[in-house]
Design a protein around this motif. Structure first.
Motif, PDB file in Angstrom:
ATOM      1  N   ASN A  89       0.794  -1.223  -0.010  1.00 46.09           N
ATOM      2  CA  ASN A  89       0.003  -0.125   0.048  1.00 46.09           C
ATOM      3  C   ASN A  89       1.009   1.200  -0.121  1.00 46.09           C
ATOM      4  O   ASN A  89       0.272   2.452   0.370  1.00 46.09           O
ATOM      5  CB  ASN A  89      -0.858  -0.023   1.246  1.00 46.09           C
ATOM      6  N   GLU A  90       2.052   1.242  -0.316  1.00 46.61           N
ATOM      7  CA  GLU A  90       2.897   2.300  -0.190  1.00 46.61           C
ATOM      8  C   GLU A  90       3.247   3.057  -1.657  1.00 46.61           C
ATOM      9  O   GLU A  90       4.183   3.957  -1.786  1.00 46.61           O
ATOM     10  CB  GLU A  90       4.261   1.975   0.448  1.00 46.61           C
ATOM     11  N   VAL A  91       2.857   2.657  -2.649  1.00 44.51           N
ATOM     12  CA  VAL A  91       3.333   2.920  -3.977  1.00 44.51           C
ATOM     13  C   VAL A  91       2.924   4.335  -4.171  1.00 44.51           C
ATOM     14  O   VAL A  91       3.933   5.225  -4.466  1.00 44.51           O
ATOM     15  CB  VAL A  91       2.566   2.216  -5.196  1.00 44.51           C
ATOM     16  N   GLU A  92       1.783   4.862  -3.891  1.00 44.02           N
ATOM     17  CA  GLU A  92       1.477   6.275  -3.961  1.00 44.02           C
ATOM     18  C   GLU A  92       2.222   7.220  -3.074  1.00 44.02           C
ATOM     19  O   GLU A  92       2.577   8.409  -3.483  1.00 44.02           O
ATOM     20  CB  GLU A  92      -0.122   6.565  -4.008  1.00 44.02           C
ATOM     21  N   ALA A  93       2.470   6.752  -1.916  1.00 45.67           N
ATOM     22  CA  ALA A  93       3.143   7.698  -0.948  1.00 45.67           C
ATOM     23  C   ALA A  93       4.757   7.803  -1.335  1.00 45.67           C
ATOM     24  O   ALA A  93       5.289   9.043  -1.562  1.00 45.67           O
ATOM     25  CB  ALA A  93       3.239   6.845   0.608  1.00 45.67           C
ATOM     26  N   TRP A  94       5.257   6.507  -1.997  1.00 43.48           N
ATOM     27  CA  TRP A  94       6.711   6.791  -2.577  1.00 43.48           C
ATOM     28  C   TRP A  94       6.521   7.655  -3.896  1.00 43.48           C
ATOM     29  O   TRP A  94       7.672   8.300  -3.950  1.00 43.48           O
ATOM     30  CB  TRP A  94       7.024   5.471  -3.020  1.00 43.48           C
ATOM     31  N   ARG A  95       5.515   7.505  -4.672  1.00 47.30           N
ATOM     32  CA  ARG A  95       5.481   8.401  -5.995  1.00 47.30           C
ATOM     33  C   ARG A  95       5.524   9.824  -5.513  1.00 47.30           C
ATOM     34  O   ARG A  95       6.360  10.790  -6.041  1.00 47.30           O
ATOM     35  CB  ARG A  95       4.310   8.231  -6.766  1.00 47.30           C
ATOM     36  N   THR A  96       4.749  10.051  -4.494  1.00 48.43           N
ATOM     37  CA  THR A  96       4.674  11.688  -3.918  1.00 48.43           C
ATOM     38  C   THR A  96       6.118  12.043  -3.359  1.00 48.43           C
ATOM     39  O   THR A  96       6.474  13.165  -3.677  1.00 48.43           O
ATOM     40  CB  THR A  96       3.552  11.739  -2.802  1.00 48.43           C
ATOM     41  N   GLU A 108       6.757   2.301 -14.538  1.00 50.07           N
ATOM     42  CA  GLU A 108       5.957   1.839 -13.775  1.00 50.07           C
ATOM     43  C   GLU A 108       5.592   0.514 -14.308  1.00 50.07           C
ATOM     44  O   GLU A 108       5.003   0.482 -15.519  1.00 50.07           O
ATOM     45  CB  GLU A 108       4.703   2.692 -13.217  1.00 50.07           C
ATOM     46  N   ARG A 116       3.642  -4.359  -8.065  1.00 52.96           N
ATOM     47  CA  ARG A 116       3.907  -3.064  -8.776  1.00 52.96           C
ATOM     48  C   ARG A 116       5.106  -2.437  -8.361  1.00 52.96           C
ATOM     49  O   ARG A 116       5.779  -2.764  -7.449  1.00 52.96           O
ATOM     50  CB  ARG A 116       2.864  -2.007  -8.013  1.00 52.96           C
TER      51      ARG A 116
END
Length: 146
Positions: A89-96, A108, A116
């Motif tokens: 669940n950390e993909v979006e946090a890392w992208r940001t 990606e 992912r």
């Protein structure tokens, strides 16, 4: 005779042109804690017993004698690759987080097993990856699965 078992991957190495710049990147952007720091080598705690060795390019080609023996010389050139494990669940946090540090996600990938990956480059052009569980069939019990 039974073959001995490999217990895991302990170290991986990257070779860089500017140690201070690379140490800042791995420490400040990726949050890795340095365990050894010198002009020749910075060793980072990469989690779960793994170590990222960042060597100044060309500074490790000679054998190095330490109290317990001799380490063979080594070096690398060109864009090397390595992946860091992240939670599902950390993909979006890392992208940001990467964007906030001016680091562009170059690719990606969504993997057939549900994993992912985000790909980006370090200051020396090495291809780094942040990968969730579901990339390889042997990562089902990796921390961060859920």
């Amino acid at each position: 005779m039974t073959r001995p078992r490999i217990a895991g991957l302990l170290e991986t190495a990257l070779y860089v042109d500017d140690m201070a710049r690379s140490a800042r990147f791995f420490r400040d952007v990726l949050g890795l804690a340095p365990m050894i720091e010198s002009d020749r080598l910075t060793a980072f705690d990469a989690g779960h017993g793994g170590v990222l060795l960042v060597f100044a390019r060309g500074q490790s080609t000679e054998d190095v004698t330490v109290p317990g023996g001799t380490i063979p010389g080594h070096d690398g050139h060109g864009p090397l690759h390595m992946a860091f494990a992240i939670g599902a669940n950390e993909v979006e946090a890392w992208r940001t987080h990467l964007a906030e540090h001016g680091v562009e996600v170059t690719q990606e990938v969504s993997w057939p097993a549900g994993g992912r990956s985000l790909y980006f480059n370090d200051p020396d052009g090495h291809v780094l990856e942040l990968a969730t569980p579901g990339l390889w069939k042997n990562d089902a019990d990796r921390p961060g699965r859920g």
